[in-house]
Structure formats: C-alpha cells, structure tokens
Write a protein that holds these residues in place. Structure first.
Motif, PDB file in Angstrom:
ATOM      1  N   GLU A   4       1.650  -3.478   6.861  1.00 27.26           N
ATOM      2  CA  GLU A   4       0.700  -4.540   7.184  1.00 27.26           C
ATOM      3  C   GLU A   4      -0.677  -3.998   7.539  1.00 27.26           C
ATOM      4  N   ARG A   5      -0.758  -2.709   7.902  1.00 25.47           N
ATOM      5  CA  ARG A   5      -2.032  -2.074   8.225  1.00 25.47           C
ATOM      6  C   ARG A   5      -2.660  -1.375   7.024  1.00 25.47           C
ATOM      7  N   LEU A   9      -4.891  -6.044   2.390  1.00 28.63           N
ATOM      8  CA  LEU A   9      -5.666  -6.537   3.529  1.00 28.63           C
ATOM      9  C   LEU A   9      -6.906  -7.286   3.043  1.00 28.63           C
ATOM     10  N   GLY A  49      -7.891  -8.706  11.641  1.00 24.45           N
ATOM     11  CA  GLY A  49      -6.911  -8.601  10.575  1.00 24.45           C
ATOM     12  C   GLY A  49      -7.465  -8.109   9.256  1.00 24.45           C
ATOM     13  N   ALA A  86      -8.009  -4.407  11.298  1.00 22.90           N
ATOM     14  CA  ALA A  86      -6.718  -3.822  10.909  1.00 22.90           C
ATOM     15  C   ALA A  86      -6.869  -2.388  10.427  1.00 22.90           C
TER      16      ALA A  86
END
Length: 313
Positions: free
Chosen positions: A154-155, A159, A186, A225
């Motif tokens: 997710e990082r 993104l 995010g 993020a």
C-alpha cells in the motif's frame, strides 16, 4: 457538474529542430485557474510530444462546460517510465561502487543441458542497493527499522500522485511553501526539480536540489504515503552534514525514492505511481522500476474527467 477546458494557440519548438504550430487547440484542465507552465505541460503530455525545447502559448481562454450525461467511458492508460537504466559500471552516486553485470552461464554453456536448439542465459548482477533509481525503507536510516520485505504494498504501488514542480525556478530547496496548497494524504509526492538533467555527469551532484527538513515534517504531518525526487539525494548532501529529510520521513515509515527521471511527463494530479522493490530481508535500499499510469480518453470519446487527456489531438 462541470468540466474545464482551455482554448489556445501553441507554438512548440523541439530540440531536434522541428516545430509544431496549432490554433484553436482545446485541452482539458483540472480547474479554471491554471498557470501557463502547467498548461504547457498538460499540452505536451496530452499530445504525447517528446524532445520539447520550448512551448509558447497565446490567446489562452479557460472556460467551463457541463459534463455530458450518461455513464463515463473507460479511460485508456499511458505508462510513463520514471527510472534510469542500470548498466555495467554505472555511477549513481560518486564514491560508491558501480554495478558489475556479467554472464554466469551463457547460451552456449547451457545448451548441453537441454534438447537440441534449447538454451538459456544466466546473468549475474553485483551491485549496491543504492544503484540507479532506488527506494529507501526505514532500515536504511534506522537499525531495526522496516526492511524491504516488511514494506506494505500500500506504500509502494498504485498510489495517487501529486507532482510538486520547482524545475526552472533557479532555486535548490523544495520548501513548505511549495507544499502548502497541496493535498498529499495517502499520495506519492513526487518532487520535479529538474535535477535529473545532470544524470551521469559530474554536474549531477553539484548544487543539487533537495527537500528541506521543515518541508519533510509537513509531509509527515499531512500523511504522505511516499516521497520521491529526481535528484541525487532528497537531502542537501553536504559531506558530514545532517540528513533531516531522510531522518523525518523514514522515522514516520514513509519510503523515499531517489534518482527519479521523466517527471516532466506527468500531470500535476491524476497519475498513479508505483515503485516496488523485491522482498529482501535485512536490506534497507534497492533499485525499483518506477513508473506512472496516466489516464486519458480518446478524442472521439466525449466523456471527460478533470485530468490529463489528449482532447486536442
């Protein structure tokens, strides 16, 4: 619901000596107030132009239109390469060992192990994690910090990206003022400083652009993020000096991508960014294939969204 468009006359000059002129060209823009610099980047990206030296815009008129009724059509995706090529002997950071690329077993050597006409190549790569375009995890800065294997996808992948542009400003530092108006929670925050122009030359490390410690703290506070930069270091790499951007970002678990390139081909908003390294334990830094996906609609598709679209092709 409204969408915004700009009508303009453009004169584009290329580094190859060519020239493109257009009158009454229309492009979609994300909002009514758009700077000429961003409008030029939108034009170049939407037309898929390369090797652009200069863009002159005149007669710019921005206006709003209602979004056509009906369900939106699916956008197409344009992939933008954001990584440098790694080659044998490449100098990424002066003073660090260069990669060594060699043949472990050649096609000729392996052919004896398979049926006639079947052979494979096995190649060997010896390199530091700090080679080419790479990602730093907290372990790079902190003993016991999260390593490559521990970074959540997710990082690292898919993104939403926001591009911070200071290229051409004549200054090195990316500051809080550059970030203040942006929504970064995010997001992959990509710093387009123009520092990649010196890649592969001694000038690459001279007066290189960087992110200030205060600006890094603001990104942490606002929930970024990931942070990337197209420069030799996200910090002002003074020998023996502090590294506040690394220190603040990695302490917060925010990965850093250094040595990006091609950020001029991204819109200010709307792209999706990925920079995922292999899952290796006890290693804090490793090269990535960084890239972005930019949505656009075909010219005949009248369904639009506020983004980066080739409506004037």
């Amino acid at each position: 619901m409204q969408q915004y468009r700009a009508e303009l006359t453009a004169d584009v000059t290329f580094t190859t000596g060519g020239r493109l002129q257009a009158q009454g060209l229309r492009v979609d823009v994300p909002q009514a107030e758009v700077t000429e610099a961003d409008l030029a980047r939108i034009l170049v990206g939407s037309l898929g132009l390369r090797d652009v030296e200069r863009v002159e815009l005149t007669g710019v008129r921005t206006f709003a239109e209602p979004v056509p009724a009906g369900p939106p059509g699916p956008p197409r995706l344009r992939f933008v390469e954001l990584s440098h090529v790694i080659s044998d002997g490449l100098t990424t950071y002066p003073g660090l060992a260069a990669p060594v690329i060699s043949v472990h077993q050649s096609w000729e050597q392996t052919s004896a192990h398979y049926a006639e006409g079947t052979a494979f190549s096995f190649d060997r790569v010896e390199m530091l994690g700090q080679t080419g375009t790479y990602l730093d995890t907290p372990r790079h800065r902190y003993e016991g910090g999260t390593d490559l294997a521990g970074m959540p996808l997710e990082r690292l992948a898919d993104l939403p990206a926001v591009v911070v542009r200071t290229a051409g400003s004549g200054r090195r530092a990316v500051t809080e003022a550059d970030l203040e108006p942006l929504t970064v929670a995010g997001h992959a925050v990509l710093l387009h400083t123009g520092g990649d122009r010196g890649w592969g030359t001694p000038e690459y490390t001279v007066d290189a652009p960087y992110l200030t410690g205060e600006a890094a703290a603001l990104l942490v506070e606002r929930g970024a993020a990931l942070v990337g930069i197209d420069s030799v270091n996200i910090d002002d790499a003074v020998p023996g000096g502090e590294r506040p951007a690394h220190t603040v970002l990695l302490a917060a678990g925010i990965p850093i991508v250094e040595h990006l390139t091609g950020l001029e081909d991204l819109p200010p908003h709307g792209a999706r960014f990925t920079a995922a390294p292999p899952r290796i334990t006890a290693v804090g830094t490793f090269p990535v294939r960084a890239y972005a996906q930019v949505p656009y609609y075909e010219p005949h598709d009248h369904t639009r969204s506020a983004g980066w679209q080739p409506s004037g092709r």
